[in-house]
Write an enzyme that holds these catalytic residues in place. Structure first.
Site, PDB file in Angstrom:
ATOM      1  N   ASN A 177       0.857  -1.192   0.000  1.00 34.78           N
ATOM      2  CA  ASN A 177       0.000   0.000   0.000  1.00 34.78           C
ATOM      3  C   ASN A 177       0.894   1.244   0.000  1.00 34.78           C
ATOM      4  OD1 ASN A 177      -1.395   2.289   1.039  1.00 34.78           O
ATOM      5  ND2 ASN A 177      -3.092   0.965   1.596  1.00 34.78           N
TER       6      ASN A 177
ATOM      7  N   HIS B 271       1.007   6.281   1.659  1.00 34.79           N
ATOM      8  CA  HIS B 271       1.769   7.258   2.442  1.00 34.79           C
ATOM      9  C   HIS B 271       2.920   7.888   1.669  1.00 34.79           C
ATOM     10  CE1 HIS B 271      -0.910   6.808   5.657  1.00 34.79           C
ATOM     11  NE2 HIS B 271      -0.627   5.541   5.851  1.00 34.79           N
TER      12      HIS B 271
ATOM     13  N   HIS C  91      -5.616   3.695  -1.782  1.00 34.06           N
ATOM     14  CA  HIS C  91      -6.946   4.046  -1.300  1.00 34.06           C
ATOM     15  C   HIS C  91      -7.293   5.431  -1.837  1.00 34.06           C
ATOM     16  CE1 HIS C  91      -9.689   4.533   2.527  1.00 34.06           C
ATOM     17  NE2 HIS C  91     -10.346   4.747   1.395  1.00 34.06           N
TER      18      HIS C  91
ATOM     19  N   ARG D 126      -9.404   8.118  -1.387  1.00 31.75           N
ATOM     20  CA  ARG D 126     -10.353   8.568  -0.368  1.00 31.75           C
ATOM     21  C   ARG D 126     -11.272   9.636  -0.933  1.00 31.75           C
ATOM     22  NH1 ARG D 126      -8.866   6.938   5.063  1.00 31.75           N
ATOM     23  NH2 ARG D 126     -10.600   8.277   5.648  1.00 31.75           N
TER      24      ARG D 126
ATOM     25  N   ARG E  16      -7.186  12.855   0.446  1.00 30.90           N
ATOM     26  CA  ARG E  16      -6.140  13.377   1.331  1.00 30.90           C
ATOM     27  C   ARG E  16      -4.746  12.899   0.953  1.00 30.90           C
ATOM     28  NH1 ARG E  16      -7.662  10.407   6.950  1.00 30.90           N
ATOM     29  NH2 ARG E  16      -9.611  11.415   6.427  1.00 30.90           N
TER      30      ARG E  16
ATOM     31  N   GLU F 220      -8.476   0.336  -2.797  1.00 30.90           N
ATOM     32  CA  GLU F 220      -9.295   0.421  -1.583  1.00 30.90           C
ATOM     33  C   GLU F 220     -10.248   1.584  -1.773  1.00 30.90           C
ATOM     34  OE1 GLU F 220      -6.909   0.926   1.856  1.00 30.90           O
ATOM     35  OE2 GLU F 220      -5.860  -0.945   1.557  1.00 30.90           O
TER      36      GLU F 220
ATOM     37  N   THR G  90     -17.083  -2.239  15.552  1.00 29.32           N
ATOM     38  CA  THR G  90     -16.536  -1.701  16.802  1.00 29.32           C
ATOM     39  C   THR G  90     -15.058  -1.346  16.702  1.00 29.32           C
ATOM     40  OG1 THR G  90     -16.315  -3.984  17.468  1.00 29.32           O
ATOM     41  CG2 THR G  90     -18.173  -2.773  18.365  1.00 29.32           C
TER      42      THR G  90
ATOM     43  N   GLU H 151     -10.902  -9.202   3.361  1.00 27.04           N
ATOM     44  CA  GLU H 151      -9.617  -8.872   3.973  1.00 27.04           C
ATOM     45  C   GLU H 151      -9.883  -8.720   5.457  1.00 27.04           C
ATOM     46  OE1 GLU H 151      -7.044  -5.935   2.175  1.00 27.04           O
ATOM     47  OE2 GLU H 151      -6.280  -5.345   4.149  1.00 27.04           O
TER      48      GLU H 151
ATOM     49  N   HIS I 258      -3.609  -4.481   7.930  1.00 34.48           N
ATOM     50  CA  HIS I 258      -3.670  -3.356   8.870  1.00 34.48           C
ATOM     51  C   HIS I 258      -2.720  -3.569  10.043  1.00 34.48           C
ATOM     52  CE1 HIS I 258      -5.070   0.403  10.528  1.00 34.48           C
ATOM     53  NE2 HIS I 258      -4.909  -0.168  11.708  1.00 34.48           N
TER      54      HIS I 258
HETATM   55  N1  PXP Z   1      -5.622  -3.027   4.236  1.00 38.54           N
HETATM   56  C1  PXP Z   1      -6.596  -2.081   4.265  1.00 38.54           C
HETATM   57  C2  PXP Z   1      -7.966  -2.461   3.830  1.00 38.54           C
HETATM   58  C3  PXP Z   1      -6.312  -0.770   4.678  1.00 38.54           C
HETATM   59  O1  PXP Z   1      -7.293   0.146   4.686  1.00 38.54           O
HETATM   60  C4  PXP Z   1      -4.999  -0.444   5.045  1.00 38.54           C
HETATM   61  C5  PXP Z   1      -4.661   0.941   5.460  1.00 38.54           C
HETATM   62  O2  PXP Z   1      -4.776   1.789   4.390  1.00 38.54           O
HETATM   63  C6  PXP Z   1      -4.020  -1.438   4.965  1.00 38.54           C
HETATM   64  C7  PXP Z   1      -4.360  -2.725   4.588  1.00 38.54           C
HETATM   65  C8  PXP Z   1      -2.589  -1.161   5.290  1.00 38.54           C
HETATM   66  O3  PXP Z   1      -2.456  -0.877   6.651  1.00 38.54           O
HETATM   67  P1  PXP Z   1      -1.046  -0.424   7.218  1.00 38.54           P
HETATM   68  O4  PXP Z   1      -0.734   0.904   6.577  1.00 38.54           O
HETATM   69  O5  PXP Z   1      -1.293  -0.331   8.680  1.00 38.54           O
HETATM   70  O6  PXP Z   1      -0.051  -1.464   6.825  1.00 38.54           O
END
Ligand code: PXP
Length: 246
Positions: free
Chosen positions: A7, A10, A43, A45, A49, A70, A101, A151, A191
């Site tokens: 991903n 960032h 992603h 968004r 952002r 995403e 939650t 996922e 995540h």
């Molecule tokens: N999977 C999904 C569905 C996510 O939304 C994210 C965060 O954007 C990630 C994986 C990656 O998470 P991390 O940046 O904590 O590795």
């Protein structure tokens, strides 16, 4: 061995900090692919952002491995996905009220909206995954609305404060994998996974894909994206589930 989806959101976060044109997530995707990424995940968004529309269009044209978008179930984003045609769409929550939650999309509560988004994505030939907590009702609902994959949110695993919480998180994920498979779903995880914590989860049998972002991009700042991805791939290889002998 599970596929590694990197991903790169960032990378775009750093770019947006100055609203400039560097670093370019499209370059980062090339480097990630050269380092062995099996997929590129971004992603888009609703508030844009980090990842921008232009990134998604260019990534579709340049990424040679699986492109995983995403996205929320908002009409605007579903329409963009239908045009861009990523290989896979992973439906994620964007607003507080769409969350369960802890962290995943509440497919049970938003069943009709999610079903509608899934069928519009299917019309465009896109495979759909839902990012959910490892909870039986959410897994069943994801299958019922037509998803091919789920996922499982690995946040409880990643943030477990003690051995008991860790064990519960692993057990919940294992049960989620088994239920998902029994319903014919492909099971992914993501995540909060890092170089430090990925070992035990990579050893679990049944995950076909991990999506990892923040930790890989963080390491890429220091060693470069190609090397950062190579290192994460090496961990997945080192800790992959052992073959059971017959
Ligand atoms: N999977 C999904 C569905 C996510 O939304 C994210 C965060 O954007 C990630 C994986 C990656 O998470 P991390 O940046 O904590 O590795």
């Amino acid at each position: 061995m599970a596929r590694l989806g990197v991903n790169i959101d960032h990378v775009a976060t750093v770019r947006q900090a100055r609203r400039t044109d560097e670093p370019d997530p499209v370059w980062a995707a090339v480097e990630a692919e050269l380092g062995g990424a099996d997929g590129i995940t971004v992603h888009l968004r609703e508030d844009r952002r980090h990842i921008a529309d232009r990134d998604v269009v260019l990534l579709r044209q340049t990424v040679g491995v699986k492109l995983n978008l995403e996205m929320s179930v908002a009409d605007e984003i579903v329409n963009i996905a239908r045009e861009v045609q990523p290989d896979q769409a992973t439906l994620v929550p964007e607003r507080r009220e769409e969350l369960t939650t802890e962290g995943g999309l509440d497919v049970v509560r938003h069943r009709d909206r999610v079903r509608d988004a899934v069928s519009r994505l299917h019309e465009a030939g896109i495979v759909v995954s839902a990012f959910i907590e490892p909870v039986a009702d959410q897994i069943r609902a994801s299958r019922d609305v037509g998803c091919e994959a789920v996922e499982l949110w690995t946040g409880a695993y990643a943030h477990a404060a003690d051995a008991e919480a860790f064990e519960k998180a692993v057990n919940d994920l294992q049960a989620g994998i088994e239920l998902g498979h029994s319903l014919g779903l492909d099971v992914h995880g993501g995540h909060g996974l890092t170089y430090r914590n990925v070992g035990p989860i990579a050893s679990m049998r049944g995950f076909s894909e991990f999506n990892i972002g923040h930790s890989v991009v963080s390491r890429a700042v220091l060693v470069g994206m190609r090397e950062a991805v190579r290192q994460m791939k090496a961990l997945l290889e080192r800790y992959k589930p052992r073959e059971t002998g017959s």
